[in-house]
Design a protein around this motif. Structure first.
Motif, PDB file in Angstrom:
ATOM      1  N   LYS A   1      52.498 -84.109  14.837  1.00  0.00           N
ATOM      2  CA  LYS A   1      53.881 -83.950  15.309  1.00  0.00           C
ATOM      3  C   LYS A   1      54.209 -82.497  15.640  1.00  0.00           C
ATOM      4  O   LYS A   1      55.027 -82.205  16.501  1.00  0.00           O
ATOM      5  N   ASP A   2      53.554 -81.573  14.912  1.00  0.00           N
ATOM      6  CA  ASP A   2      53.904 -80.157  15.039  1.00  0.00           C
ATOM      7  C   ASP A   2      53.276 -79.477  16.245  1.00  0.00           C
ATOM      8  O   ASP A   2      53.774 -78.461  16.714  1.00  0.00           O
TER       9      ASP A   2
ATOM     10  N   LYS B   1      58.596 -83.858  22.719  1.00  0.00           N
ATOM     11  CA  LYS B   1      57.142 -84.020  22.815  1.00  0.00           C
ATOM     12  C   LYS B   1      56.769 -85.323  23.529  1.00  0.00           C
ATOM     13  O   LYS B   1      55.864 -85.348  24.365  1.00  0.00           O
ATOM     14  N   SER B   2      57.461 -86.405  23.209  1.00  0.00           N
ATOM     15  CA  SER B   2      57.109 -87.701  23.812  1.00  0.00           C
ATOM     16  C   SER B   2      57.423 -87.737  25.307  1.00  0.00           C
ATOM     17  O   SER B   2      56.692 -88.322  26.099  1.00  0.00           O
TER      18      SER B   2
ATOM     19  N   HIS C   1      60.646 -85.929  17.613  1.00  0.00           N
ATOM     20  CA  HIS C   1      59.372 -85.415  17.102  1.00  0.00           C
ATOM     21  C   HIS C   1      59.583 -84.519  15.883  1.00  0.00           C
ATOM     22  O   HIS C   1      58.650 -84.077  15.274  1.00  0.00           O
TER      23      HIS C   1
END
Length: 247
Positions: free
Chosen positions: A36-37, A192-193, A247
């Protein structure tokens, strides 16, 4: 956290993409890529040469044809992997990038270069035409510019590389780190997505004709709205607040 720095660190060998170097580059690119990071990958290098391309010692006739094929295959795999990753990959170039090193720059999503950087595909001069680098080069540069580089082996200056679209930005050497980080931080402000969807779609549609590309992207825009972050972004805009990404 958000930014992974991959540093080519064999300056004595001019950061040549030996079989071992390509293996560890692949490993570093793939490492924990679902985390995730992780939001951006930056590829840079130690020393005056960003990357000199294949290690020619590995391509001499003592090694067999099968090994040579393996070297070129892993190289192609790494170059295409960069575009398949769900996160943006930035090349941070400070110095000379030649042959497969030039291919590496051309394969990244974004490239920031210092004014002293140069780019060349000089394989023709040693009797090994840069046919695999030409795949990435021919897809980022006008054909006649790519072919002049491939036929003559002469380098492009940073400014020429910028003018023809091989790099995104050229800055003084002392501003290279700052500008690369500025772009990274900007990317990190987005979902992010949403970026992952956008990147994958960009490369898919570039290989398609106009009608097919619009069919694909029309569907993707609708899919984007069903993402949690797609909804959040639009609601935040309407409510005049900052979005809070999932995220």
């Amino acid at each position: 956290g958000f930014c992974r720095n991959i540093i080519l660190n064999n300056p004595r060998k001019r950061n040549a993409l030996s079989f071992a170097m390509l293996q560890s580059l692949r490993e570093d690119l793939l490492h924990d890529v679902k985390s995730k990071d992780l939001r951006v990958i930056i590829i840079s290098a130690e020393g005056p040469v960003f990357c000199s391309g294949h290690d020619l010692k590995e391509l001499s006739s003592e090694d067999d044809v099968k090994y040579h094929s393996q070297v070129f295959e892993i190289c192609a795999e790494v170059m295409t992997l960069i575009q398949k990753l769900p996160i943006p990959v930035i090349a941070k170039v400070n110095g000379l990038a030649t042959a497969a090193g030039c291919q590496l720059v051309a394969s990244c999503d974004i490239a920031v270069a210092s004014e002293k950087s140069q780019f060349a595909t000089p394989g023709v001069n040693i009797g090994l035409f840069c046919s695999t680098p030409a795949v990435a080069l021919g897809r980022s540069l006008p054909r006649k510019v790519a072919l002049e580089m491939l036929f003559t082996g002469e380098p492009l200056s940073a400014q020429e590389a910028l003018m023809h679209g091989l790099v995104s930005k050229v800055v003084p050497e002392d501003k290279l780190e700052e500008e690369t980080m500025r772009i990274s931080h900007k990317i990190c402000e987005s979902s992010k997505s949403v970026l992952a969807l956008g990147k994958a779609t960009f490369y898919r549609q570039m290989a398609q004709d106009l009608d097919t590309a619009y069919k694909l992207t029309t569907q993707v825009m609708a899919d984007n709205l069903t993402l949690r972050d797609g909804q959040e972004g639009i609601e935040a805009f309407i409510q005049k607040r900052k979005p809070v990404w999932s995220h």
